[in-house]
Every structure is written in C-alpha cells, then in structure tokens.
Design a protein around this motif. Structure first.
Motif, PDB file in Angstrom:
ATOM      1  N   LEU A   1       0.831  -1.204   0.000  1.00 44.57           N
ATOM      2  CA  LEU A   1       0.000   0.000   0.000  1.00 44.57           C
ATOM      3  C   LEU A   1       0.864   1.252   0.000  1.00 44.57           C
ATOM      4  CD1 LEU A   1      -2.499  -1.089   2.821  1.00 44.57           C
ATOM      5  CD2 LEU A   1      -2.836  -1.267   0.344  1.00 44.57           C
ATOM      6  N   THR A   2       0.367   2.320  -0.624  1.00 40.54           N
ATOM      7  CA  THR A   2       1.035   3.615  -0.509  1.00 40.54           C
ATOM      8  C   THR A   2       0.849   4.101   0.928  1.00 40.54           C
ATOM      9  OG1 THR A   2      -0.936   4.911  -1.065  1.00 40.54           O
ATOM     10  CG2 THR A   2       0.483   4.191  -2.918  1.00 40.54           C
ATOM     11  N   GLY A   3       1.529   5.155   1.304  1.00 40.94           N
ATOM     12  CA  GLY A   3       1.404   5.702   2.650  1.00 40.94           C
ATOM     13  C   GLY A   3      -0.031   6.048   3.007  1.00 40.94           C
TER      14      GLY A   3
ATOM     15  N   ASP B   1      15.775   4.857   6.472  1.00 37.13           N
ATOM     16  CA  ASP B   1      15.929   5.208   5.058  1.00 37.13           C
ATOM     17  C   ASP B   1      15.793   3.980   4.157  1.00 37.13           C
ATOM     18  OD1 ASP B   1      16.249   7.879   5.698  1.00 37.13           O
ATOM     19  OD2 ASP B   1      18.441   7.845   5.512  1.00 37.13           O
ATOM     20  N   ARG B   2      16.354   2.862   4.574  1.00 31.88           N
ATOM     21  CA  ARG B   2      16.224   1.624   3.797  1.00 31.88           C
ATOM     22  C   ARG B   2      14.779   1.170   3.727  1.00 31.88           C
ATOM     23  NH1 ARG B   2      19.594  -2.209   6.952  1.00 31.88           N
ATOM     24  NH2 ARG B   2      18.255  -3.737   5.950  1.00 31.88           N
ATOM     25  N   ILE B   3      14.074   1.252   4.854  1.00 34.34           N
ATOM     26  CA  ILE B   3      12.665   0.859   4.890  1.00 34.34           C
ATOM     27  C   ILE B   3      11.850   1.738   3.949  1.00 34.34           C
ATOM     28  CG2 ILE B   3      10.591   0.851   6.343  1.00 34.34           C
ATOM     29  CD1 ILE B   3      12.469  -0.026   8.680  1.00 34.34           C
ATOM     30  N   ILE B   4      12.065   3.042   4.036  1.00 34.26           N
ATOM     31  CA  ILE B   4      11.315   3.981   3.195  1.00 34.26           C
ATOM     32  C   ILE B   4      11.593   3.732   1.721  1.00 34.26           C
ATOM     33  CG2 ILE B   4      11.123   6.422   2.556  1.00 34.26           C
ATOM     34  CD1 ILE B   4      11.550   7.029   5.596  1.00 34.26           C
TER      35      ILE B   4
ATOM     36  N   GLY C   1       4.886   7.847   0.069  1.00 41.71           N
ATOM     37  CA  GLY C   1       4.057   8.301   1.172  1.00 41.71           C
ATOM     38  C   GLY C   1       4.517   7.874   2.545  1.00 41.71           C
ATOM     39  N   TYR C   2       5.459   6.958   2.645  1.00 42.52           N
ATOM     40  CA  TYR C   2       5.891   6.479   3.960  1.00 42.52           C
ATOM     41  C   TYR C   2       6.892   7.414   4.629  1.00 42.52           C
ATOM     42  CZ  TYR C   2       3.398   2.111   3.502  1.00 42.52           C
ATOM     43  OH  TYR C   2       2.405   1.172   3.383  1.00 42.52           O
TER      44      TYR C   2
ATOM     45  N   ALA D   1      11.019  14.142   5.254  1.00 41.93           N
ATOM     46  CA  ALA D   1      10.567  14.709   3.990  1.00 41.93           C
ATOM     47  C   ALA D   1      10.661  13.638   2.912  1.00 41.93           C
ATOM     48  CB  ALA D   1      11.432  15.902   3.603  1.00 41.93           C
ATOM     49  N   GLU D   2       9.713  13.639   2.013  1.00 44.78           N
ATOM     50  CA  GLU D   2       9.746  12.661   0.924  1.00 44.78           C
ATOM     51  C   GLU D   2      10.430  13.312  -0.264  1.00 44.78           C
ATOM     52  OE1 GLU D   2       7.328   9.191  -1.145  1.00 44.78           O
ATOM     53  OE2 GLU D   2       6.527  10.215   0.570  1.00 44.78           O
ATOM     54  N   LEU D   3      11.663  12.923  -0.481  1.00 44.07           N
ATOM     55  CA  LEU D   3      12.449  13.466  -1.580  1.00 44.07           C
ATOM     56  C   LEU D   3      12.661  12.369  -2.600  1.00 44.07           C
ATOM     57  CD1 LEU D   3      15.071  15.361   0.583  1.00 44.07           C
ATOM     58  CD2 LEU D   3      13.019  16.287  -0.480  1.00 44.07           C
TER      59      LEU D   3
END
Length: 155
Positions: free
Chosen positions: A85-87, A126-129, A135-136, A143-145
């Motif tokens: 799923l997206t965030g 960072d690895r998880i994201i 969206g996570y 911040a989502e970069l």
C-alpha cells in the motif's frame, strides 16, 4: 582497590535498541499524548501489525531486531501483503481495521513510527522507506524526496 566503571549518557529519547517494551510504551504514550498506557499499547500493536503486512526481506528482519521482543512479535506475526500500500492507503487501511477515522489512524502512525524510528536509527529507516511505495517518508517524520522522472523522447 576500587573498581571504576565507565558510564555513558542515555539518549535524550530514553530509547535504545535494547529498550524494554515498557520504555517503548512510554515513548509512544508521550509522542501520541495518550491518556493511558493501554491506549498507547493499542496504537503500537495496530500500527506494527499493519507495518508488518507491508515490510519484507532484510528490512523486516532488521527492524524486528531493533524492537523489544513484544513489539517484534507483533510485527513479524503478519503475513506480508501481495500488493504493498502507498502511505495514504496504509493509513486508510489502518483506520478501517481499527474502526477509527483516518485522522486518528494518522495520529497513531505518527506516534508509533516516531518511537520506532528512534530505535531503528536513520540508516534503517531510510532503507525501509526506499523499499516501500510513496508516502511512507512523511509517516516516519521525514521529507519525501524523490528523484523527478523525466519522460524520454521529449525536449
């Protein structure tokens, strides 16, 4: 003869990877301003169960290793979803499963993932994201970069 021991200061958050579940519970209670430990425990369990359905591979194993045993068991007891799923979908799914509003679910996610981030550290977060859909980062308080995607063949 006197024995001298070296002491180190605990992190400001009070959470380390060896923290007991009670320390995680108190941190989440503080982050979420929950009135009771039971309410914080409910948030931890529902958010980690939902996250457990999204994480796979080394990131799942490494995150579980950072958590207190009780929290790790909640995370790893879940069968990963076939389609991640997206965030925003994650928050909506959590709201539906917990019978709450999306706003309440988002609040719970923020409180729990703030504490989990402190246990996991920035490298693992960072690895998880990077392994999850968009969206996570915001859910983990970052911040989502993302790199812009350029269409080929256009000027």
């Amino acid at each position: 003869m006197t024995l001298q021991t070296e002491t180190t200061a605990a992190p400001a958050s009070g959470l380390t990877s060896a923290a007991p579940y009670s320390a995680l519970l108190e941190r989440v209670r503080y982050e979420g301003a929950y009135p009771t430990p039971e309410r914080a425990d409910e948030a931890i369990r529902s958010v980690l169960a939902s996250l457990g359905r999204q994480l796979v591979g080394d990131e799942r194993v490494d995150l579980a290793a950072c958590l207190p045993v009780e929290a790790a068991l909640v995370l790893t007891a879940q069968i990963p979803a076939i389609t991640p799923l997206t965030g925003w979908e994650f928050v909506k799914d959590l709201a539906q499963r917990s019978g709450s509003t999306p706003a309440t679910a988002r609040w719970n996610v923020g409180a729990v993932l703030a504490a989990v981030s402190q246990l996991a550290g920035p490298g693992l977060v960072d690895r998880i994201i990077s392994r999850l859909p968009s969206g996570y980062a915001l859910l983990f308080g970052k911040a989502e970069l993302r790199q812009p995607r350029y269409r080929s063949g256009t000027a």
